[in-house]
Motif scaffolding. Structure first.
Motif, PDB file in Angstrom:
ATOM      1  N   ILE A  25       0.813  -1.221   0.000  1.00  0.00           N
ATOM      2  CA  ILE A  25       0.000   0.000   0.000  1.00  0.00           C
ATOM      3  C   ILE A  25       0.845   1.269   0.000  1.00  0.00           C
ATOM      4  O   ILE A  25       0.621   2.185  -0.805  1.00  0.00           O
ATOM      5  N   ILE A  26       1.823   1.351   0.903  1.00  0.00           N
ATOM      6  CA  ILE A  26       2.524   2.615   1.145  1.00  0.00           C
ATOM      7  C   ILE A  26       3.425   3.062  -0.008  1.00  0.00           C
ATOM      8  O   ILE A  26       3.416   4.242  -0.375  1.00  0.00           O
ATOM      9  N   PRO A  27       4.235   2.194  -0.617  1.00  0.00           N
ATOM     10  CA  PRO A  27       5.162   2.686  -1.651  1.00  0.00           C
ATOM     11  C   PRO A  27       4.477   3.406  -2.810  1.00  0.00           C
ATOM     12  O   PRO A  27       4.914   4.492  -3.211  1.00  0.00           O
ATOM     13  N   ILE A  28       3.401   2.849  -3.350  1.00  0.00           N
ATOM     14  CA  ILE A  28       2.757   3.488  -4.497  1.00  0.00           C
ATOM     15  C   ILE A  28       2.084   4.796  -4.087  1.00  0.00           C
ATOM     16  O   ILE A  28       2.122   5.785  -4.818  1.00  0.00           O
ATOM     17  N   LEU A  29       1.484   4.831  -2.876  1.00  0.00           N
ATOM     18  CA  LEU A  29       0.865   6.073  -2.408  1.00  0.00           C
ATOM     19  C   LEU A  29       1.911   7.160  -2.187  1.00  0.00           C
ATOM     20  O   LEU A  29       1.685   8.331  -2.503  1.00  0.00           O
ATOM     21  N   SER A  30       3.050   6.772  -1.656  1.00  0.00           N
ATOM     22  CA  SER A  30       4.131   7.737  -1.431  1.00  0.00           C
ATOM     23  C   SER A  30       4.636   8.296  -2.750  1.00  0.00           C
ATOM     24  O   SER A  30       4.923   9.496  -2.855  1.00  0.00           O
ATOM     25  N   LEU A  31       4.732   7.444  -3.749  1.00  0.00           N
ATOM     26  CA  LEU A  31       5.177   7.904  -5.065  1.00  0.00           C
ATOM     27  C   LEU A  31       4.177   8.892  -5.667  1.00  0.00           C
ATOM     28  O   LEU A  31       4.566   9.908  -6.243  1.00  0.00           O
ATOM     29  N   LEU A  32       2.879   8.600  -5.504  1.00  0.00           N
ATOM     30  CA  LEU A  32       1.857   9.515  -6.016  1.00  0.00           C
ATOM     31  C   LEU A  32       1.967  10.876  -5.342  1.00  0.00           C
ATOM     32  O   LEU A  32       1.891  11.918  -6.000  1.00  0.00           O
ATOM     33  N   TYR A  33       2.137  10.856  -4.005  1.00  0.00           N
ATOM     34  CA  TYR A  33       2.188  12.136  -3.295  1.00  0.00           C
ATOM     35  C   TYR A  33       3.483  12.876  -3.553  1.00  0.00           C
ATOM     36  O   TYR A  33       3.511  14.113  -3.587  1.00  0.00           O
ATOM     37  N   LEU A  34       4.573  12.140  -3.727  1.00  0.00           N
ATOM     38  CA  LEU A  34       5.843  12.779  -4.074  1.00  0.00           C
ATOM     39  C   LEU A  34       5.676  13.606  -5.345  1.00  0.00           C
ATOM     40  O   LEU A  34       6.082  14.770  -5.412  1.00  0.00           O
ATOM     41  N   LEU A  35       5.052  13.005  -6.365  1.00  0.00           N
ATOM     42  CA  LEU A  35       4.863  13.712  -7.631  1.00  0.00           C
ATOM     43  C   LEU A  35       3.861  14.852  -7.486  1.00  0.00           C
ATOM     44  O   LEU A  35       4.011  15.903  -8.105  1.00  0.00           O
ATOM     45  N   SER A  36       2.834  14.648  -6.649  1.00  0.00           N
ATOM     46  CA  SER A  36       1.854  15.709  -6.415  1.00  0.00           C
ATOM     47  C   SER A  36       2.513  16.932  -5.803  1.00  0.00           C
ATOM     48  O   SER A  36       2.323  18.066  -6.260  1.00  0.00           O
ATOM     49  N   PHE A  37       3.295  16.711  -4.748  1.00  0.00           N
ATOM     50  CA  PHE A  37       3.937  17.843  -4.071  1.00  0.00           C
ATOM     51  C   PHE A  37       5.026  18.459  -4.940  1.00  0.00           C
ATOM     52  O   PHE A  37       5.242  19.666  -4.916  1.00  0.00           O
ATOM     53  N   LEU A  38       5.681  17.614  -5.701  1.00  0.00           N
ATOM     54  CA  LEU A  38       6.702  18.108  -6.626  1.00  0.00           C
ATOM     55  C   LEU A  38       6.066  19.036  -7.659  1.00  0.00           C
ATOM     56  O   LEU A  38       6.589  20.120  -7.950  1.00  0.00           O
ATOM     57  N   ASP A  39       4.917  18.635  -8.192  1.00  0.00           N
ATOM     58  CA  ASP A  39       4.276  19.397  -9.263  1.00  0.00           C
ATOM     59  C   ASP A  39       3.653  20.698  -8.777  1.00  0.00           C
ATOM     60  O   ASP A  39       3.592  21.677  -9.514  1.00  0.00           O
ATOM     61  N   ARG A  40       3.171  20.717  -7.538  1.00  0.00           N
ATOM     62  CA  ARG A  40       2.566  21.965  -7.064  1.00  0.00           C
ATOM     63  C   ARG A  40       3.613  22.964  -6.572  1.00  0.00           C
ATOM     64  O   ARG A  40       3.370  24.163  -6.560  1.00  0.00           O
ATOM     65  N   GLY A  41       4.780  22.454  -6.153  1.00  0.00           N
ATOM     66  CA  GLY A  41       5.789  23.343  -5.583  1.00  0.00           C
ATOM     67  C   GLY A  41       6.930  23.698  -6.511  1.00  0.00           C
ATOM     68  O   GLY A  41       7.732  24.583  -6.200  1.00  0.00           O
ATOM     69  N   ASN A  42       7.029  23.044  -7.689  1.00  0.00           N
ATOM     70  CA  ASN A  42       8.177  23.301  -8.559  1.00  0.00           C
ATOM     71  C   ASN A  42       8.160  24.684  -9.191  1.00  0.00           C
ATOM     72  O   ASN A  42       9.147  25.119  -9.793  1.00  0.00           O
ATOM     73  N   VAL A  43       7.038  25.405  -9.038  1.00  0.00           N
ATOM     74  CA  VAL A  43       6.980  26.768  -9.560  1.00  0.00           C
ATOM     75  C   VAL A  43       8.008  27.652  -8.842  1.00  0.00           C
ATOM     76  O   VAL A  43       8.544  28.601  -9.439  1.00  0.00           O
ATOM     77  N   GLY A  44       8.286  27.326  -7.562  1.00  0.00           N
ATOM     78  CA  GLY A  44       9.306  28.093  -6.835  1.00  0.00           C
ATOM     79  C   GLY A  44      10.686  27.876  -7.421  1.00  0.00           C
ATOM     80  O   GLY A  44      11.477  28.824  -7.559  1.00  0.00           O
ATOM     81  N   ASN A  45      10.996  26.632  -7.785  1.00  0.00           N
ATOM     82  CA  ASN A  45      12.279  26.340  -8.433  1.00  0.00           C
ATOM     83  C   ASN A  45      12.347  26.953  -9.829  1.00  0.00           C
ATOM     84  O   ASN A  45      13.389  27.467 -10.251  1.00  0.00           O
ATOM     85  N   ALA A  46      11.213  26.886 -10.543  1.00  0.00           N
ATOM     86  CA  ALA A  46      11.178  27.452 -11.888  1.00  0.00           C
ATOM     87  C   ALA A  46      11.378  28.958 -11.855  1.00  0.00           C
ATOM     88  O   ALA A  46      11.981  29.539 -12.773  1.00  0.00           O
ATOM     89  N   ASN A  47      10.910  29.586 -10.792  1.00  0.00           N
ATOM     90  CA  ASN A  47      10.989  31.046 -10.726  1.00  0.00           C
ATOM     91  C   ASN A  47      12.429  31.533 -10.637  1.00  0.00           C
ATOM     92  O   ASN A  47      12.801  32.530 -11.274  1.00  0.00           O
TER      93      ASN A  47
END
Length: 501
Positions: free
Chosen positions: A47-69
């Motif tokens: 259960i945990i590994p796939i959910l963690s991967l999903l959330y990793l990408l979710s948080f990466l995608d919402r926060g990468n605007v700071g890195n892009a800036n």
């Protein structure tokens, strides 16, 4: 096959037990052949590994605007400071608005369909964000990113409560949420590497950040269709007896049999009155204030940490790399604290320590930024050490204290949905005109941490008083006339349900 229909296929040992006069017992007594530790490990691995991967990408995608800036996003699109902040802000309006509906849909659809489906949607939006040409294009993409990402965190937070008992949930929440801090580390590392692609195919480095991370999200989403499991009743990786064991534990989780009360099943009804019960439960709103005390700093860090470090006098590439150890330490602290919290069955003492760490870190940044800029960087470590362990603890604490699966699903969506509106605040308190000290931002974060501390004290006092009243009712015999059905319908208001501190 619908989830509620599973129980009617055949008479299980649970059904046989429920036909008899109930006596206080444990899952281990009901199922002596099951090794609980081995079973939990099997569940964790599936259960945990796939959910963690999903959330990793979710948080990466919402926060990468700071890195892009800091890789030139605002410069290339001609954004002013207020326009950039608005692009950050609009995400939270749609993100918050769609969280409660999403959890209600998750309750009707299979998680193995709903979670990967919304992931495909936000991955497409993220990829398209790399092709925007102006402010309005970026603004529209951020609006739709909020819509598509809304269901993941509250959905998974609730989904875990369908598999794990109250005493086990925070460690799993932390393993899942630690993906957010790992995402922060990856974000800086990926941005450092992808930023070097500037000029490839005539695109800027920040465009490649969005495009490549968006494509990766879509690919993982398609894989997730095959690896996300639905419910314990239908889990292919469990044996029939293991499925019964998991269902039985969850059904009677939260009972207090110290006064000789009978076991009472948790209510699984989808009646709209349980939606209303969630919206009118005062504890949900005090937990919401506590959540505000952590989530405003969370988005302040995730959106602006590269900018804050960059303004300490480091180059953009160095700033990207300097954020990595902060997130790594935060991930380790999150999982470690969760293990001890579940082991000792305590939530609030750990959360209080988290809030005090955060308060100390922000006080360092606020008071010493003009004298010793490196104090801001040191303060970021203290903030992260408090922040990342605190969020899964807070979400787990409320899920522990709301009974009835439908009520819990809605309550968690309220907490996380409305709570994430505070991201709109975090998006606007670190203004370009305040750099490099960012006094307004650090000062506002201190205020929210203090709100969190007061809310925690109120919750603890309230739970203590209500638990004493419940015990007094049991001892006086006031509850003896209540049937199992009535107690089940009462949910966490049942005299045999104990609120956790």
């Amino acid at each position: 096959m619908e989830k509620e229909d599973i129980h009617h296929v055949e008479k299980t040992s649970i059904d046989v037990y429920e036909e008899k006069v109930r006596k206080p017992t444990t899952a281990e007594e009901m199922f002596p052949n099951i090794d609980k530790k081995k079973l939990l490990k099997k569940m964790d691995m599936n259960i945990i590994p796939i959910l963690s991967l999903l959330y990793l990408l979710s948080f990466l995608d919402r926060g990468n605007v700071g890195n892009a800036n800091i890789e030139g996003l605002s410069v290339d699109l001609g954004l002013t400071g207020p326009q950039y902040n608005m692009c950050l802000t609009v995400f939270f309006f749609t993100y918050s608005a769609f969280e409660v509906p999403s959890n209600m849909i998750l309750k009707k659809l299979r998680p193995s369909i709903w979670l990967p489906l919304i992931m495909v949607a936000w991955g497409i939006v993220m990829t398209l964000m790399g092709l925007v040409k102006n402010y309005h294009g970026l603004l529209i993409c951020r609006i739709f990113l909020g819509v598509t990402e809304a269901g993941l965190y509250p959905g998974v937070g609730y989904y875990l409560t369908l598999w794990y008992c109250r005493s086990e949930i925070q460690f799993r929440q932390a393993m899942f949420f630690s993906a957010a801090s790992i995402a922060g580390a990856f974000s800086g590392l990926l941005a450092f590497g992808i930023g070097k692609m500037k000029g490839v195919a005539g695109l800027h480095g920040w465009q490649w950040i969005f495009i490549l991370e968006g494509i990766a999200t879509v690919v993982v989403a398609f894989i997730a269709f095959f690896f996300v499991h639905d419910f314990p009743e239908t889990a292919r990786f469990l044996t029939e007896e293991e499925r019964e064991f998991v269902v039985w534990r969850l059904k009677y989780d939260g009972n207090d049999n110290s006064a000789g009360g009978e076991l009472v099943a948790q209510n699984d009804s989808r009646d709209w009155k349980y939606v209303w019960a969630a919206f009118t439960d005062i504890q949900v709103y005090v937990h919401l204030l506590l959540y505000f005390g952590v989530v405003v700093p969370l988005y302040g860090i995730s959106l602006f940490l590269p900018t804050i470090v960059n303004n300490l006098g480091y180059t953009s590439s160095t700033a990207q790399l300097m954020t990595i150890p902060i997130y790594v330490i935060a991930a380790i602290a999150s999982v470690t604290q969760a293990w001890f919290s579940d082991r000792y069955g305590k939530r609030s003492p750990f959360i209080l320590v988290n809030l005090l760490f955060m308060l100390f870190g922000y006080l360092l940044a606020f008071n010493l930024s003009h004298k010793k800029p490196t104090a801001v960087y040191v303060g970021c470590y203290f903030i992260a050490l408090g922040l990342y362990p605190a969020l899964p603890a807070i979400v787990s604490w409320m899920s522990n204290n709301v009974a009835g699966t439908y009520k819990r699903a809605v309550a968690m969506a309220i907490q996380i949905g409305i709570g994430n509106l505070s991201g709109a605040i975090a998006s606007n308190i670190y203004r370009a005109e305040d750099k490099p000290e960012f006094k307004l931002g650090h000062g506002m974060e201190i205020m929210f941490v203090c709100i969190g501390i007061v809310s925690l004290i109120v919750l603890n006092f309230g739970y203590h008083v209500v638990n004493k009243r419940k015990q007094a009712k049991i001892e006086s015999g006031e509850c003896e006339h209540l049937t199992s059905a009535e107690l089940s319908e009462m949910g966490d208001r049942s005299p045999y349900f104990r609120y956790r501190h």
